[in-house]
Scaffold this active site. Structure first.
Site, PDB file in Angstrom:
ATOM      1  N   MET A  34       3.308   1.945   7.161  1.00  0.00           N
ATOM      2  CA  MET A  34       3.405   0.971   8.180  1.00  0.00           C
ATOM      3  C   MET A  34       3.355  -0.650   7.336  1.00  0.00           C
ATOM      4  O   MET A  34       3.475  -1.620   8.133  1.00  0.00           O
ATOM      5  CB  MET A  34       2.375   0.714   9.140  1.00  0.00           C
ATOM      6  N   GLY A  35       3.661  -0.458   5.953  1.00  0.00           N
ATOM      7  CA  GLY A  35       3.974  -1.721   5.464  1.00  0.00           C
ATOM      8  C   GLY A  35       2.722  -2.620   5.015  1.00  0.00           C
ATOM      9  O   GLY A  35       1.644  -1.958   5.266  1.00  0.00           O
ATOM     10  N   HIS A  38      -0.869  -2.106  -0.089  1.00  0.00           N
ATOM     11  CA  HIS A  38      -1.993  -2.477  -1.304  1.00  0.00           C
ATOM     12  C   HIS A  38      -1.933  -1.373  -1.977  1.00  0.00           C
ATOM     13  O   HIS A  38      -0.989  -0.341  -1.943  1.00  0.00           O
ATOM     14  CB  HIS A  38      -3.104  -2.543  -0.259  1.00  0.00           C
ATOM     15  N   HIS A  41      -1.389   2.488  -0.974  1.00  0.00           N
ATOM     16  CA  HIS A  41      -0.154   3.001  -0.524  1.00  0.00           C
ATOM     17  C   HIS A  41       0.441   3.092  -2.056  1.00  0.00           C
ATOM     18  O   HIS A  41       1.219   4.076  -2.180  1.00  0.00           O
ATOM     19  CB  HIS A  41       0.642   1.725  -0.074  1.00  0.00           C
ATOM     20  N   GLN A  65       2.048   4.843  18.377  1.00  0.00           N
ATOM     21  CA  GLN A  65       0.612   5.290  17.772  1.00  0.00           C
ATOM     22  C   GLN A  65      -0.226   4.424  17.918  1.00  0.00           C
ATOM     23  O   GLN A  65      -1.584   4.292  17.731  1.00  0.00           O
ATOM     24  CB  GLN A  65       0.776   5.740  16.217  1.00  0.00           C
ATOM     25  N   ASP A 154      -6.820   8.638   5.777  1.00  0.00           N
ATOM     26  CA  ASP A 154      -6.584   9.034   7.089  1.00  0.00           C
ATOM     27  C   ASP A 154      -6.599  10.553   7.067  1.00  0.00           C
ATOM     28  O   ASP A 154      -5.461  11.084   7.330  1.00  0.00           O
ATOM     29  CB  ASP A 154      -5.207   8.257   7.532  1.00  0.00           C
ATOM     30  N   VAL A 180      -8.239   5.410  -1.983  1.00  0.00           N
ATOM     31  CA  VAL A 180      -8.644   4.367  -2.901  1.00  0.00           C
ATOM     32  C   VAL A 180      -9.504   3.132  -2.471  1.00  0.00           C
ATOM     33  O   VAL A 180      -9.313   2.719  -1.192  1.00  0.00           O
ATOM     34  CB  VAL A 180      -7.116   3.560  -3.518  1.00  0.00           C
ATOM     35  N   ARG A 191      -5.767  -3.420   7.270  1.00  0.00           N
ATOM     36  CA  ARG A 191      -6.561  -4.065   8.376  1.00  0.00           C
ATOM     37  C   ARG A 191      -7.870  -5.043   7.864  1.00  0.00           C
ATOM     38  O   ARG A 191      -8.244  -5.828   8.509  1.00  0.00           O
ATOM     39  CB  ARG A 191      -6.891  -3.029   9.440  1.00  0.00           C
TER      40      ARG A 191
HETATM   41  P1  AMP Z   1      -0.613   2.794   6.787  1.00  0.00           P
HETATM   42  O1  AMP Z   1       0.346   1.950   6.188  1.00  0.00           O
HETATM   43  O2  AMP Z   1      -2.102   2.290   7.095  1.00  0.00           O
HETATM   44  O3  AMP Z   1       0.020   3.936   7.857  1.00  0.00           O
HETATM   45  O4  AMP Z   1      -0.850   4.112   5.687  1.00  0.00           O
HETATM   46  C1  AMP Z   1       0.196   4.843   5.100  1.00  0.00           C
HETATM   47  C2  AMP Z   1      -0.168   5.960   4.301  1.00  0.00           C
HETATM   48  O5  AMP Z   1      -1.310   5.256   3.290  1.00  0.00           O
HETATM   49  C3  AMP Z   1      -1.208   6.930   4.930  1.00  0.00           C
HETATM   50  O6  AMP Z   1      -0.703   8.050   4.352  1.00  0.00           O
HETATM   51  C4  AMP Z   1      -2.386   6.338   4.458  1.00  0.00           C
HETATM   52  O7  AMP Z   1      -3.540   7.545   4.390  1.00  0.00           O
HETATM   53  C5  AMP Z   1      -2.265   5.974   3.133  1.00  0.00           C
HETATM   54  N1  AMP Z   1      -3.355   5.018   2.715  1.00  0.00           N
HETATM   55  C6  AMP Z   1      -3.854   3.649   3.567  1.00  0.00           C
HETATM   56  N2  AMP Z   1      -4.830   3.450   2.876  1.00  0.00           N
HETATM   57  C7  AMP Z   1      -5.193   4.047   1.708  1.00  0.00           C
HETATM   58  C8  AMP Z   1      -6.277   3.968   0.795  1.00  0.00           C
HETATM   59  N3  AMP Z   1      -7.321   3.232   0.796  1.00  0.00           N
HETATM   60  N4  AMP Z   1      -6.247   5.188  -0.194  1.00  0.00           N
HETATM   61  C9  AMP Z   1      -5.221   6.059  -0.019  1.00  0.00           C
HETATM   62  N5  AMP Z   1      -4.331   6.143   0.801  1.00  0.00           N
HETATM   63  C10 AMP Z   1      -4.204   5.211   1.753  1.00  0.00           C
END
Ligand code: AMP
Length: 297
Positions: A34-35, A38, A41, A65, A154, A180, A191
């Site tokens: 979702m951009g 960090h 990602h 979602q 997640d 991570v 967040r």
């Molecule tokens: P999001 O942008 O939050 O929807 O996350 C996109 C992808 O990045 C998802 O597969 C998350 O599980 C993964 N992700 C987000 N935070 C972390 C993290 N701290 N460590 C590993 N993967 C992450």
């Protein structure tokens, strides 16, 4: 200077590009996000680059979602920064569709898993996983990747997507990559930017609680109730509202009520003011073996 990766916004454009790659015999990976990217990602991108010759990062804040009182409107965005990071990480393309593309006018088709998305975040965020499976199914149909990489951050989402892929015979391999953390243990999340300095300190209680539970497991404690009491003691703070702290089977997410084993995982969600954070960890590995910090390449 790194050259910037191309961005496709239309389904027809990305399909043309992917078709060319496929004709050239290249294996294609997708990293859905979702951009506001960090290191978490970026670690998924690095992992994807070991699995395929072409890596596509999708960036789309998926409205279905988010619940009605959640943070869709204020979800952080940084398209230029994201493009720079994706380029430097070595991915090959960004797919950044509009909502009109992802949900054509009059859209009424959803993909929904059942038992796997009921507990944990399913309870606190009704409809959340339905939105996730729906958008990921759409992305898989548009991109048709050979492999897709999701973070264990997640963890329930990862299991939910694996279930959907199995049930619908989707031709994509779903790979989970390690969570991570910051050096001090906080799980990286887009967040985290919402947190005030005080909340940022309080947020450390989440990873500390997981660590304390794992330490107790490794010194022989097997009663889930005692383990969870240990965690709850760490989480006790007026600044923090615990949503759940549970030990569940790492494959089925069934609640462990009797005796825990190395097959189980600890799951945790808490609010700090308006910000909801989640974390999880395996019981089986000592916390000292966690990869707490991954370098940016
Ligand atoms: P999001 O942008 O939050 O929807 O996350 C996109 C992808 O990045 C998802 O597969 C998350 O599980 C993964 N992700 C987000 N935070 C972390 C993290 N701290 N460590 C590993 N993967 C992450």
């Amino acid at each position: 200077m790194t050259s910037l990766v191309p961005i496709d916004q239309e389904v027809s454009a990305i399909r043309r590009r992917v078709a060319q790659w496929r004709e050239a015999g290249l294996r294609i990976a997708l990293v859905p996000t979702m951009g506001y990217l960090h290191q978490g990602h970026l670690s998924l991108i690095h992992h994807a680059l070991t699995l395929a010759q072409r890596v596509i990062v999708s960036i789309y804040v998926n409205p279905t979602q988010f619940g009605p009182n959640e943070d869709l409107d204020r979800y952080p965005r940084d398209p230029e920064g994201d493009r720079d990071k994706v380029s430097r990480a070595g991915a090959h393309l960004i797919f950044q569709p509009s909502s009109d593309t992802m949900y054509p006018q009059g859209a009424q088709t959803f993909v929904e898993t059942t038992a796997i998305s009921v507990p944990l975040c399913g309870g606190d965020r009704p409809g959340h996983f339905r939105g996730v499976t729906t958008v990921v199914a759409k992305l898989f149909h548009i991109v048709k990747p050979d492999v897709a990489v999701f973070g264990q951050k997640d963890y329930q989402q990862l299991l939910t997507i694996q279930r959907m892929v199995t049930d619908l015979h989707m031709e994509v391999e779903v790979v989970g990559a390690p969570l991570v953390r910051e050096d001090d243990g906080l799980a990286l999340s887009s967040r985290n930017v919402y947190l005030s300095p005080t909340q940022r300190k309080e947020a450390l209680r989440l990873s500390q609680a997981l660590r304390r539970i794992r330490e107790a497991f490794h010194t022989g404690e097997r009663d889930p109730h005692n383990l969870l009491a240990t965690g709850r003691a760490v989480l006790a703070s007026p600044a923090l509202q615990l949503e759940y702290l549970e030990i569940r089977n790492k494959h089925t997410l069934q609640l462990v009520d009797q005796k825990v084993s190395a097959e189980d995982r600890i799951f945790l969600a808490a609010r700090l003011g308006a910000t909801r954070l989640i974390d999880n960890a395996p019981l089986g590995l000592p916390a000292s073996l966690d990869n707490l910090h991954q370098e940016m390449h």
